[in-house]
Scaffold this motif. Structure first.
Motif, PDB file in Angstrom:
ATOM      1  N   THR A   2      -7.940  88.830  47.077  1.00  0.00           N
ATOM      2  CA  THR A   2      -6.720  88.538  47.361  1.00  0.00           C
ATOM      3  C   THR A   2      -6.032  89.175  46.221  1.00  0.00           C
ATOM      4  O   THR A   2      -5.087  88.870  45.869  1.00  0.00           O
TER       5      THR A   2
ATOM      6  N   GLU B  97      -0.688  72.832  44.971  1.00  0.00           N
ATOM      7  CA  GLU B  97      -1.903  72.793  46.259  1.00  0.00           C
ATOM      8  C   GLU B  97      -1.746  74.367  46.430  1.00  0.00           C
ATOM      9  O   GLU B  97      -0.663  75.052  46.805  1.00  0.00           O
ATOM     10  N   TYR B  98      -2.522  75.106  46.239  1.00  0.00           N
ATOM     11  CA  TYR B  98      -2.690  76.825  46.248  1.00  0.00           C
ATOM     12  C   TYR B  98      -3.468  76.761  47.376  1.00  0.00           C
ATOM     13  O   TYR B  98      -4.845  76.421  47.394  1.00  0.00           O
ATOM     14  N   TYR B  99      -2.725  78.293  47.770  1.00  0.00           N
ATOM     15  CA  TYR B  99      -3.620  78.683  48.688  1.00  0.00           C
ATOM     16  C   TYR B  99      -3.393  79.876  49.170  1.00  0.00           C
ATOM     17  O   TYR B  99      -3.021  80.946  48.079  1.00  0.00           O
ATOM     18  N   PRO B 100      -5.044  80.550  48.691  1.00  0.00           N
ATOM     19  CA  PRO B 100      -5.048  81.653  48.918  1.00  0.00           C
ATOM     20  C   PRO B 100      -4.214  82.963  49.429  1.00  0.00           C
ATOM     21  O   PRO B 100      -4.009  82.946  50.982  1.00  0.00           O
TER      22      PRO B 100
ATOM     23  N   GLU C 105      -4.802  86.439  51.103  1.00  0.00           N
ATOM     24  CA  GLU C 105      -5.539  87.710  51.295  1.00  0.00           C
ATOM     25  C   GLU C 105      -5.064  88.446  52.962  1.00  0.00           C
ATOM     26  O   GLU C 105      -4.369  88.161  52.984  1.00  0.00           O
TER      27      GLU C 105
ATOM     28  N   LYS D 127      -2.251  83.237  44.363  1.00  0.00           N
ATOM     29  CA  LYS D 127      -2.104  82.252  45.277  1.00  0.00           C
ATOM     30  C   LYS D 127      -0.810  81.676  45.306  1.00  0.00           C
ATOM     31  O   LYS D 127      -0.171  82.284  44.859  1.00  0.00           O
TER      32      LYS D 127
ATOM     33  N   ASP E  78     -10.711  87.905  54.816  1.00  0.00           N
ATOM     34  CA  ASP E  78     -11.701  86.652  54.051  1.00  0.00           C
ATOM     35  C   ASP E  78     -12.312  87.010  52.457  1.00  0.00           C
ATOM     36  O   ASP E  78     -13.309  86.660  51.913  1.00  0.00           O
TER      37      ASP E  78
ATOM     38  N   GLU F 152       3.980  76.581  47.976  1.00  0.00           N
ATOM     39  CA  GLU F 152       4.847  76.007  48.450  1.00  0.00           C
ATOM     40  C   GLU F 152       5.481  74.967  47.329  1.00  0.00           C
ATOM     41  O   GLU F 152       4.820  74.259  46.567  1.00  0.00           O
TER      42      GLU F 152
ATOM     43  N   ARG G 156       5.423  71.502  47.227  1.00  0.00           N
ATOM     44  CA  ARG G 156       3.498  70.765  47.401  1.00  0.00           C
ATOM     45  C   ARG G 156       3.278  71.199  46.241  1.00  0.00           C
ATOM     46  O   ARG G 156       2.259  72.123  45.971  1.00  0.00           O
TER      47      ARG G 156
END
Length: 412
Positions: free
Chosen positions: A223, A212-215, A217, A203, A220, A206, A209
């Motif tokens: 990952t 705060e984990y963003y996938p 991909e 993941k 959908d 930033e 941040r």
């Protein structure tokens, strides 16, 4: 016509013997140090002696991996280790590092040297260089196409041999030269300790941040952005043979006895069928189906025909497909009674539908309807690791035949 050599992995002594029994022409293994599979069982000096003697008694060659990239602190221990094993008639040493080559030549001047895929040999000028250094065989970088391999074959001395991978895991990094594992958890892939971070799920965070984990991909569905499919060239052996490859190599020193037996058996059948009638060779779907009963990922042909695309990656999962369980191995068989002594490897119970296969023959199926413990007492299940049981066999078997069953059967 000289047959292409079928070269099988031997992560420990048992796997070495199974590879030999199931049809390998040669096996490759590592000692307890200095190969690139520190996580495999590997072989002690005494086991190397036993394994080499066993293989040679069956006419099978033995190749020993010493393909680490050595650091200063490795030099004296390696020199001492070579002195301890120089009496063993190993047929070839698989090497990457010029310094390691120098040490092997000092200890064993007549040793046959094979250049590991780790050395990234990708062109005929480099091949000619290694020939001048006394290297007998080149293990092709996995990034080469069949056309590139053919060009190398045409441009090197006739006595020099080419070896290519035909089956198994594909490294996402260039010919296995990877620093991810070393950087992330201080385990050096180039010294045999890879933790396979290419199979991990990632993941994005930033900097401003934290938490705060963003996938990450492709779409959908998943990952696993570095996760390659496994190589499978079962259908394409003729192209490799006709390109001038001398040895077909199966990856998998970390894999199970069940995997080694299953994959070696499938490729043995395919190679023999090709040489029986080269002009009309076709892959028998049964070979492929049988091979997939060992754990595997989805398959790809890697770089052989084109540069890999997103179709050669699996973004959904890094897990293996495991539809069958390895449940036992035959230790002995009484033809008079039809009873086999079996060492249990996974739980089996009365009523299981099982398959049994061995070297040089197709599998047969039967219901497990009779099982006793070592003392001759009837039992309903064998749940204990390496438990010795007696099983009635529907057809004759022999030592090292393997029992498997489809997963999902009830355990009662």
């Amino acid at each position: 016509m000289n047959k292409i050599e079928l070269l099988a992995p031997a992560g420990d002594l048992e796997k070495l013997k199974i590879a030999v029994d199931y049809g390998a022409d040669a096996v490759y293994f590592g000692g307890e140090m200095f190969s690139l599979r520190a996580g495999a069982g590997n072989l002690s000096i005494e086991e190397i002696e036993e394994g080499v003697a066993y293989a040679h008694s069956k006419g099978v060659r033995c190749h020993m991996a010493m393909n680490i990239f050595a650091h200063n602190e490795d030099i004296e221990p390696l020199r001492a280790y070579l002195a301890k094993i120089r009496h063993i008639p190993v047929d070839a040493f698989i090497v990457s590092d010029p310094g390691v080559i120098t040490l092997i030549k000092e200890a064993m001047p007549e040793a046959e040297l094979h250049l590991s895929t780790q050395a990234n040999m990708t062109n005929y000028v480099t091949a000619q260089f290694w020939h001048a250094q006394g290297v007998k065989r080149l293990v092709m970088a996995r990034e080469l196409t069949i056309d590139e391999i053919r060009k190398i074959r045409e441009s090197i001395p006739e006595e020099m041999e080419l070896e290519s991978f035909i089956h198994g895991a594909m490294c996402i990094s260039y010919s296995g030269r990877c620093l991810l594992s070393n950087f992330m958890i201080d385990r050096d892939a180039n010294r045999g300790q890879c933790a396979h971070p290419c199979r991990w799920k990632y993941k994005l965070v930033e900097e401003q941040r934290p938490g705060e984990y963003y996938p990450v991909e492709e779409d959908d569905r998943g990952t696993y952005i570095l996760n390659s499919k496994d190589l499978c060239m079962l259908e394409h052996l003729p192209e490799l043979i006709e390109a001038g490859v001398s040895s077909a190599k199966i990856e998998g020193r970390m894999k199970s006895v069940f995997y080694v037996a299953t994959v070696v058996s499938a490729y043995r059948k395919a190679i023999d069928a090709y040489y029986a009638d080269p002009e009309h060779f076709e892959m028998d779907p049964a070979w492929y189906e049988d091979m997939t009963k060992a754990s595997h990922r989805e398959f790809t042909t890697g770089f052989y025909f084109n540069k890999p695309t997103n179709e050669d990656q699996n973004y959904q999962t890094s897990a293996y497909t495991r539809d069958y369980s390895f449940i036992g191995m035959v230790k002995s068989y009484d033809a008079g009674t039809g009873i086999a002594v079996v060492e249990q490897r996974n739980k089996m119970v009365i009523g299981d539908e099982i398959e049994v296969f061995g070297p040089g023959r197709d599998f047969f199926s039967q219901t497990l309807d009779f099982m006793q413990d070592e003392e001759g007492n009837d039992i309903e299940s064998a749940p204990h690791p390496q438990q010795i049981v007696q099983i009635r066999m529907k057809e004759p078997v022999a030592e090292n035949f393997i029992l498997r069953k489809r997963k999902g059967q009830a355990d009662c």
